[in-house]
Design a protein around this motif. Structure first.
Motif, PDB file in Angstrom:
ATOM      1  N   THR A 368      68.336  23.491  30.693  1.00 41.11           N
ATOM      2  CA  THR A 368      67.008  23.228  31.260  1.00 41.11           C
ATOM      3  C   THR A 368      66.114  24.461  31.157  1.00 41.11           C
ATOM      4  O   THR A 368      64.930  24.366  30.807  1.00 41.11           O
ATOM      5  N   THR A 373      64.657  18.908  28.438  1.00 39.29           N
ATOM      6  CA  THR A 373      64.163  18.043  29.501  1.00 39.29           C
ATOM      7  C   THR A 373      65.309  17.207  30.073  1.00 39.29           C
ATOM      8  O   THR A 373      66.386  17.115  29.473  1.00 39.29           O
ATOM      9  N   ARG A 374      65.058  16.622  31.245  1.00 39.25           N
ATOM     10  CA  ARG A 374      66.077  15.766  31.850  1.00 39.25           C
ATOM     11  C   ARG A 374      66.409  14.595  30.932  1.00 39.25           C
ATOM     12  O   ARG A 374      67.580  14.218  30.789  1.00 39.25           O
ATOM     13  N   ALA A 447      72.609  17.311  36.967  1.00 37.36           N
ATOM     14  CA  ALA A 447      71.412  17.906  36.366  1.00 37.36           C
ATOM     15  C   ALA A 447      70.209  17.888  37.304  1.00 37.36           C
ATOM     16  O   ALA A 447      69.125  18.320  36.921  1.00 37.36           O
ATOM     17  N   ALA A 451      66.771  24.336  38.448  1.00 36.08           N
ATOM     18  CA  ALA A 451      67.702  24.962  37.510  1.00 36.08           C
ATOM     19  C   ALA A 451      68.049  26.379  37.914  1.00 36.08           C
ATOM     20  O   ALA A 451      69.174  26.840  37.696  1.00 36.08           O
TER      21      ALA A 451
END
Length: 460
Positions: A368, A373-374, A447, A451
């Motif tokens: 991240t 990106t997620r 996730a 981060a």
């Protein structure tokens, strides 16, 4: 030492929940079949001979032989994985003067704590299952109505003691590497993928591969009127071959991902490249994820193909000898055995995949921070899940093909068994249903969050 062991268990609940589930099933299984044997021994002499079928002792021994081996396999795999997940913490203990003996004691304390936790519920579940199983056997005429499960704690105590013995032996094996290497080397190994397969692991894996081949040959050389013996040998061969897969998994899985990942890299772009690099770069993590999938597919596929082969063999040639493996009662027994084995394999699959993915929080945080990106992370995990499933299905399918082919040779003289396409398709769908949602769901949770906070956690 006990406080340290319990602290590690609280820190990694997902890992030790998997070990607890494996030990629970092991205790319940041993209690189940121990109770059936106790019932047979406690019955009056006139009631010990079953009206029809192989008899209670034979059923308990045949079921117990395979089920207990699978239980031990799942327990050893779960414990080895739990120790690998603690490698960093155990290495830190070594650097602050913890002795190898203390490290081994720590792991043993963890095993004992988990066995104590699951002993009572596992024993109760096994005893209840024994009574229900005996009731169904009596209804089908495979046990005398005079046989009853005795109210004795001996099977429960024996099952618990056996789980302790196996668990402590597995703890000694699992903690061997971290306990014997130098503290500085242990700490260095914790920053990379550790536990690379050595010569001994390869040799033992090769020996298991040869042993599985010999069992397949034994099954293939049985005459048609010994179909039961051929079936047991083939099923045992599949288990031994799966042990070989577990030992040689990092080598086999990495090679298969290199082949299967090529089209994925070409089609899926960056996500496919990341997934392929992760799987090949962490061969032992990949192997840990693949082995339970292969176990699920290999055992269920072997049982399903063997049953279909026996039924078709009886339909083509009305050989009275084949009725010993194709009667309604025997088919029901194989279905019960298959359900039990699938239960073990499914628990092992879910526990391993969930714990593996949950332990990658720091890895996801680093991705991240460098711009992933997620959506990209979840896409990468989805491709990893599909590739993991594919590798596990292929390896399990090869094992099932070898074992069921030997059984087919014994019954029909042909190495080509009767494959129930629909059933095998559902096995593949079931493997994917356990693997893909488990990885994606756990990955999405791992996730989540800032981060910068996750990056300071444990390495994936």
């Amino acid at each position: 030492m006990t406080r340290l062991a319990l602290g590690q268990m609280r820190q990694r609940p997902a890992t030790f929940l998997g070990l607890a589930a494996a030990l629970f099933l092991a205790v319940a299984t041993m209690t189940l079949f121990g109770s059936l044997l106790a019932a047979q021994l406690d019955a009056p002499a006139r009631a010990r001979t079953a009206p029809t079928g192989p008899g209670l002792t034979v059923i308990a021994a045949a079921f117990g032989e395979i089920a207990v081996l699978v239980a031990f396999f799942v327990v050893v795999n779960a414990l080895g994985f739990a120790v690998r997940q603690q490698h960093r913490e155990l290495a830190l203990l070594r650097t602050i003067a913890a002795t190898p003996r203390q490290v081994r004691r720590l792991v043993r304390h963890q095993v004992v704590a988990v066995v104590v936790l699951v002993a009572v519920p596992g024993s109760v579940a096994g005893a209840v299952a024994a009574r229900r199983f005996l009731t169904e056997l009596t209804r089908r005429g495979m046990a005398s109505p005079a046989v009853r499960v005795p109210a004795t704690p001996v099977p429960m105590l024996v099952a618990t003691a056996a789980a302790l013995v196996v668990g402590t032996a597995a703890a000694a094996v699992a903690a061997r590497r971290i306990a014997r290497i130098a503290p500085a080397a242990a700490m260095a190994a914790s920053s990379t993928e550790h536990g690379r397969g050595g010569l001994m692991r390869v040799l033992v894996g090769a020996a298991a591969l040869v042993g599985g081949g010999l069992l397949c040959r034994l099954a293939a050389t049985r005459p048609p009127d010994e179909g039961d013996k051929a079936g047991q040998a083939a099923l045992l061969a599949s288990l031994v071959l799966l042990i070989a897969v577990a030992l040689l998994g990092p080598l086999a899985a990495r090679g298969m991902v290199a082949v299967l990942g090529a089209p994925v890299r070409a089609v899926a772009g960056c996500s496919g490249w990341l997934a392929d690099a992760n799987l090949r770069g962490y061969a032992h993590r990949l192997s840990a994820a693949v082995v339970p999938v292969a176990l699920l597919v290999g055992l269920s596929g072997t049982m399903s193909i063997m049953t279909s082969t026996a039924e078709n063999a009886l339909g083509r040639a009305a050989d009275p000898g084949l009725t010993t493996v194709t009667s309604d009662t025997d088919t029901w027994l194989r279905q019960v055995e298959l359900a039990l084995l699938v239960c073990f394999a499914a628990v092992s699959t879910v526990n391993t995949l969930v714990a593996l993915t949950a332990d990658r929080r720091r890895e996801f945080a680093l991705l991240t921070l460098v711009g992933a990106t997620r959506r990209r992370l979840l896409s990468m995990l989805g491709i990893e899940a599909v590739l993991t499933t594919a590798v596990g299905v292929v390896l399990g399918g090869l094992v099932a093909a070898a074992a069921s082919s030997s059984f087919s040779v014994a019954l029909t003289g042909s190495a080509v068994p009767s494959v129930p396409a629909a059933t095998c398709g559902w096995i593949v769908v079931g493997a994917a249903a356990l693997t893909v949602p488990g990885i994606l769901g756990t990955g999405a949770r791992a996730a989540s969050g800032p981060a910068t906070e996750r990056v300071g956690g444990q390495r994936g």
